[in-house]
Design a protein around this motif. Sequence first.
Motif, mmCIF file in Angstrom:
data_model
loop_
_atom_site.group_PDB
_atom_site.id
_atom_site.type_symbol
_atom_site.label_atom_id
_atom_site.label_comp_id
_atom_site.label_asym_id
_atom_site.label_seq_id
_atom_site.Cartn_x
_atom_site.Cartn_y
_atom_site.Cartn_z
ATOM 1 N N HIS A 51 -2.801 24.124 28.330
ATOM 2 C CA HIS A 51 -2.093 23.591 29.488
ATOM 3 C C HIS A 51 -2.180 24.548 30.670
ATOM 4 O O HIS A 51 -2.402 24.136 31.815
ATOM 5 C CB HIS A 51 -0.631 23.341 29.116
ATOM 6 C CG HIS A 51 0.186 22.775 30.230
ATOM 7 N ND1 HIS A 51 0.019 21.493 30.700
ATOM 8 C CD2 HIS A 51 1.177 23.318 30.985
ATOM 9 C CE1 HIS A 51 0.866 21.268 31.681
ATOM 10 N NE2 HIS A 51 1.581 22.365 31.885
ATOM 11 N N THR A 52 -2.025 25.841 30.398
ATOM 12 C CA THR A 52 -2.120 26.845 31.458
ATOM 13 C C THR A 52 -3.518 26.865 32.069
ATOM 14 O O THR A 52 -3.679 26.960 33.287
ATOM 15 C CB THR A 52 -1.771 28.237 30.901
ATOM 16 O OG1 THR A 52 -0.448 28.216 30.368
ATOM 17 C CG2 THR A 52 -1.850 29.290 31.992
ATOM 18 N N SER B 291 -5.585 24.461 32.294
ATOM 19 C CA SER B 291 -5.790 23.279 33.123
ATOM 20 C C SER B 291 -5.249 23.512 34.534
ATOM 21 O O SER B 291 -5.834 23.052 35.523
ATOM 22 C CB SER B 291 -5.123 22.054 32.487
ATOM 23 O OG SER B 291 -3.706 22.166 32.511
ATOM 24 N N GLU B 292 -4.152 24.240 34.635
ATOM 25 C CA GLU B 292 -3.583 24.539 35.951
ATOM 26 C C GLU B 292 -4.412 25.603 36.673
ATOM 27 O O GLU B 292 -4.584 25.553 37.896
ATOM 28 C CB GLU B 292 -2.131 24.987 35.782
ATOM 29 C CG GLU B 292 -1.246 23.854 35.290
ATOM 30 C CD GLU B 292 0.080 24.326 34.727
ATOM 31 O OE1 GLU B 292 0.216 25.542 34.462
ATOM 32 O OE2 GLU B 292 0.977 23.480 34.544
ATOM 33 N N SER C 252 0.733 30.701 35.486
ATOM 34 C CA SER C 252 0.525 29.280 35.742
ATOM 35 C C SER C 252 1.081 28.882 37.106
ATOM 36 O O SER C 252 0.421 28.186 37.888
ATOM 37 C CB SER C 252 1.199 28.456 34.636
ATOM 38 O OG SER C 252 1.089 27.079 34.895
ATOM 39 N N PHE D 86 -5.537 18.871 29.082
ATOM 40 C CA PHE D 86 -5.005 19.366 27.808
ATOM 41 C C PHE D 86 -4.711 18.227 26.837
ATOM 42 O O PHE D 86 -4.604 18.452 25.627
ATOM 43 C CB PHE D 86 -3.748 20.210 28.041
ATOM 44 C CG PHE D 86 -2.542 19.430 28.446
ATOM 45 C CD1 PHE D 86 -1.620 19.008 27.511
ATOM 46 C CD2 PHE D 86 -2.313 19.116 29.783
ATOM 47 C CE1 PHE D 86 -0.498 18.281 27.879
ATOM 48 C CE2 PHE D 86 -1.194 18.396 30.168
ATOM 49 C CZ PHE D 86 -0.286 17.974 29.200
ATOM 50 N N THR E 107 -5.561 18.478 22.764
ATOM 51 C CA THR E 107 -4.451 18.644 21.821
ATOM 52 C C THR E 107 -4.089 17.382 21.037
ATOM 53 O O THR E 107 -3.925 17.454 19.813
ATOM 54 C CB THR E 107 -3.192 19.138 22.562
ATOM 55 O OG1 THR E 107 -2.873 18.236 23.632
ATOM 56 C CG2 THR E 107 -3.411 20.533 23.137
#
Length: 264
Positions: free
Chosen positions: A38-39, A41-42, A91, A194, A198
Amino acid sequence: MFQYEFMRYAFLASTFIAITCGVVGVYVVARSYAFLAHTLSEIGFAGAAFAVFIGIAPLWGMLLFTLLGAISVGELSMHSDQKESSISAISALFIGLGVLFLAISGSNSRYATNILFGSIIGVDRQGVTQLVILSVIVLLMILLLQRSLNFDSFDHIGAAAHGIHTGFVGIVFLVAMAMSVAIGAQIVGSLLVFILLTLPSSTARYIGKTIPAMIGWSIGFALIGVWAGLYLGFITNWPVTFFIATIEVVIYLVAYMVHVIKYR
């Protein structure tokens, strides 16, 4: 639908993206790297915005930022006592940088939306070629390192005890993961890439009993999501990412409920 060139390109690109994310995602979940995905992706959003600012293709800016981010954030998460807080701070910084780069580049809101949520009409022949090449590179990295990666991901202590260079394995996987984020974002966008890294693999863990089985199921669920999402997006003109996210969530919830009922 396939009479349109952009849809043929989108389906071809999404197939390789789904395969890549399906394979890498199994190890993302096994290594508990969902938060890191997720991080990244940012961080990828900031990279794409930076690429727009300097006038190059968003893919290359995203690839640069995610590669640097994966190694630095990965090291931080392994050595910091407050890794969640540290990664959250990083992030937030990159989200801010992404907004800044878009603002000073003068890009309109539609372009920003395409970076965040993807666009099926933004993939041309050159883009497909680049995505296929990058996907093959990632898959080859995983294949060449698969035995050690399997051991390290599912039994880290045992891998270290057997003399496997877990540090090297971890770095190579972080690079593969970063490349997967950059690749996947071309269809579903940097904000929600993400999902492909996932959810299909999380669902596969409820069904597959072996690592090859989990990889197979993960790829299958990822393909269902992107293919159905592209088709539904085409016939409704609604965002493809909405359909991909919804399909993957529904599949996951069904597998989870079946698992709970079966083992209750």
